[in-house]
Scaffold this motif. Sequence first.
Motif, PDB file in Angstrom:
ATOM      1  N   LYS A 226     -13.037 -10.243 -14.019  1.00 24.72           N
ATOM      2  CA  LYS A 226     -12.735  -8.904 -13.492  1.00 24.72           C
ATOM      3  C   LYS A 226     -12.455  -8.958 -11.989  1.00 24.72           C
ATOM      4  O   LYS A 226     -11.553  -8.285 -11.480  1.00 24.72           O
ATOM      5  N   GLN A 227     -13.258  -9.789 -11.297  1.00 26.38           N
ATOM      6  CA  GLN A 227     -13.044  -9.915  -9.858  1.00 26.38           C
ATOM      7  C   GLN A 227     -11.675 -10.506  -9.562  1.00 26.38           C
ATOM      8  O   GLN A 227     -10.967 -10.058  -8.650  1.00 26.38           O
ATOM      9  N   LYS A 228     -11.274 -11.528 -10.341  1.00 29.83           N
ATOM     10  CA  LYS A 228      -9.966 -12.148 -10.154  1.00 29.83           C
ATOM     11  C   LYS A 228      -8.844 -11.146 -10.431  1.00 29.83           C
ATOM     12  O   LYS A 228      -7.820 -11.128  -9.731  1.00 29.83           O
ATOM     13  N   GLN A 229      -9.022 -10.307 -11.455  1.00 29.33           N
ATOM     14  CA  GLN A 229      -8.010  -9.295 -11.768  1.00 29.33           C
ATOM     15  C   GLN A 229      -7.838  -8.318 -10.610  1.00 29.33           C
ATOM     16  O   GLN A 229      -6.715  -7.973 -10.231  1.00 29.33           O
ATOM     17  N   ASN A 230      -8.953  -7.870 -10.062  1.00 27.23           N
ATOM     18  CA  ASN A 230      -8.875  -6.928  -8.944  1.00 27.23           C
ATOM     19  C   ASN A 230      -8.222  -7.571  -7.720  1.00 27.23           C
ATOM     20  O   ASN A 230      -7.403  -6.947  -7.033  1.00 27.23           O
ATOM     21  N   LEU A 231      -8.583  -8.828  -7.437  1.00 28.46           N
ATOM     22  CA  LEU A 231      -7.995  -9.518  -6.293  1.00 28.46           C
ATOM     23  C   LEU A 231      -6.500  -9.754  -6.494  1.00 28.46           C
ATOM     24  O   LEU A 231      -5.712  -9.625  -5.551  1.00 28.46           O
ATOM     25  N   ALA A 232      -6.107 -10.096  -7.726  1.00 29.03           N
ATOM     26  CA  ALA A 232      -4.685 -10.295  -8.003  1.00 29.03           C
ATOM     27  C   ALA A 232      -3.916  -8.997  -7.817  1.00 29.03           C
ATOM     28  O   ALA A 232      -2.782  -8.995  -7.301  1.00 29.03           O
ATOM     29  N   GLN A 233      -4.522  -7.876  -8.228  1.00 24.59           N
ATOM     30  CA  GLN A 233      -3.845  -6.606  -8.041  1.00 24.59           C
ATOM     31  C   GLN A 233      -3.756  -6.254  -6.557  1.00 24.59           C
ATOM     32  O   GLN A 233      -2.730  -5.730  -6.093  1.00 24.59           O
ATOM     33  N   ALA A 234      -4.809  -6.544  -5.790  1.00 26.35           N
ATOM     34  CA  ALA A 234      -4.769  -6.295  -4.344  1.00 26.35           C
ATOM     35  C   ALA A 234      -3.661  -7.114  -3.694  1.00 26.35           C
ATOM     36  O   ALA A 234      -2.936  -6.622  -2.818  1.00 26.35           O
ATOM     37  N   SER A 235      -3.528  -8.385  -4.113  1.00 28.57           N
ATOM     38  CA  SER A 235      -2.467  -9.235  -3.581  1.00 28.57           C
ATOM     39  C   SER A 235      -1.090  -8.673  -3.912  1.00 28.57           C
ATOM     40  O   SER A 235      -0.193  -8.653  -3.061  1.00 28.57           O
ATOM     41  N   LYS A 236      -0.925  -8.207  -5.149  1.00 29.48           N
ATOM     42  CA  LYS A 236       0.360  -7.639  -5.574  1.00 29.48           C
ATOM     43  C   LYS A 236       0.692  -6.381  -4.783  1.00 29.48           C
ATOM     44  O   LYS A 236       1.832  -6.176  -4.337  1.00 29.48           O
ATOM     45  N   ILE A 237      -0.286  -5.520  -4.595  1.00 36.43           N
ATOM     46  CA  ILE A 237      -0.059  -4.280  -3.847  1.00 36.43           C
ATOM     47  C   ILE A 237       0.307  -4.598  -2.393  1.00 36.43           C
ATOM     48  O   ILE A 237       1.208  -3.985  -1.809  1.00 36.43           O
ATOM     49  N   LEU A 238      -0.388  -5.574  -1.812  1.00 35.57           N
ATOM     50  CA  LEU A 238      -0.112  -5.945  -0.422  1.00 35.57           C
ATOM     51  C   LEU A 238       1.324  -6.427  -0.256  1.00 35.57           C
ATOM     52  O   LEU A 238       2.036  -5.985   0.654  1.00 35.57           O
TER      53      LEU A 238
END
Length: 542
Positions: free
Chosen positions: A319-331
């Motif tokens: 779950k943490q990796k999913q959230n971080l990947a989404q943060a990277s994508k949004i950035l």
Amino acid sequence: MSNSKSKSNSLLSASAQGATFLILLQVGSRALTFAVNQVLLRFLSPSLLGISAQLELFSISVLYFARESLRVALQRQAPSVQTVVNLSYLASLFGIPLTYGLAILWLGSGTPDVPYCVDALGIYCFATFIELLTEPAFAAVQQKLLYRIRASAESSATLLRCLGTCGSAIWASKTNVNAGVLPFAVGQLAYAITLLAVYTYKTRPLTKTNDFSLSLKRIPPTAAHPTLYRYFSIPLLRLTASLTLQSSLKYLLTQGDSILITALASLSDQGAYALAANYGGLIARMLFQPIEESSRNLFAKLCADNPNPTPSPEDQDRKQKQNLAQASKILTTVLHLYALISLFAITLGPPLAPLLLSLVAGKSWSATSASAVLATYCYYIPFLALNGVTEAFVAAVATTADLHRQSLAMGLFFAVFAGSVWVFIGQLRWGGSGVVAANAVNMGLRIVWNTWFIRRFFGSRGVGVAWGSVVPSVPGTAAAVLMPALMKLRPAGAYLARYGVLGELVSVGAVAGVFVVHVLFWEQRFLRECYRMLRPSSHPAP
């Protein structure tokens, strides 16, 4: 996994909606302010506008030092709304000595020979304190992501400020009263009172439904959040203290242009620079700032450690990796969007800026240095954009040690900034354009540090950042390189030149329109992707 995706999508949707509200708020308020400024320019000289810029800098300085570090700290994972409300009262406490001290410094540096200058300063002091009293309600609204209330309060306050400023200036002109800079003070007081009234009225009902108070109220301490006197969260107080030094350096780097132009230029030149900076910064205030504020909240939530760990460490890590990947994508998506806006700014801004200034402000203003400064400011917009969103990410996720490192880096950047000022203004005599160039050097260094931090943050967590996706399409970039030559070869340019500024504007605008359509055509895939991100499916993936 579906619950995690649904939560992430709801956060993204809420942040996108919040950014939309804030953008609409900024567009509406800036459009109204722009219209009022066009009226005021008919009644004001560059010297009066220069003094009004000094008074605005005074108010911005007090507000910044009193509340900026608190606002950034409170965007972290606070345990309750009451926690952020209690800490917000420190802004008013800090504001009292700041207001008095800065007012003494301002008066000690010499009072401009303008009617009612000291009276206007006194009104600004009172208005600034009233604005700080809105911080508890503002913090509660931010914590609950209630952007409608913020939009309602700030739009109402902006309307009253415009009416107060413009109305008092017109009244003074019609009655042959030399009001000096009092109209600006009247408008600022109207803004502060309206902001406090609307925030209080709109937030009061929420205190009952969400079980918090806008007054100081005791909060129970926990192991993760011990309290000081059962009112203030000690971890958030420590974070605020860590941010204070960084905020001070950031202020010098962010407001350095205003400080330098006040110290080095005449009142007339200050007015010309203020006009150019206000027009040139419209994009930053209307679009960049709302996106950055919403992104900072979103990054803080997506990149935070899970406060409720699942029984399975593997599920928690996933779950943490999913959230971080989404943060990277949004950035990277926001950076790509900013890159497109920057492409338009540096390509179309310089030829259009002097024409638009002449049209909206008149020949008396276009004959000053404001025209050249405004054209130079267009090249500064990309630096504002890239620094804004990358610094928002740093502020959202940085630890106390990271903030200390950033503060040390900012100290070095300030030294380089001061050296750039000496070269561009003292040696090359670029005036206002030199201030813009020095700011670009400062912003460039900050972008380099922020990028280094972001790479290290995601790399240490095993998440990649698609930096290549930030760059605009090759056909669009190629067209931007060719634009200066195309502007000189405008087919109808000679014919339309006989119609003066308006004809020249139509000629340049036609070529600019073709360029914008061309770039958007090659970016249609990216734009569709942005739409899908902001309109996530209401049915979570199984």
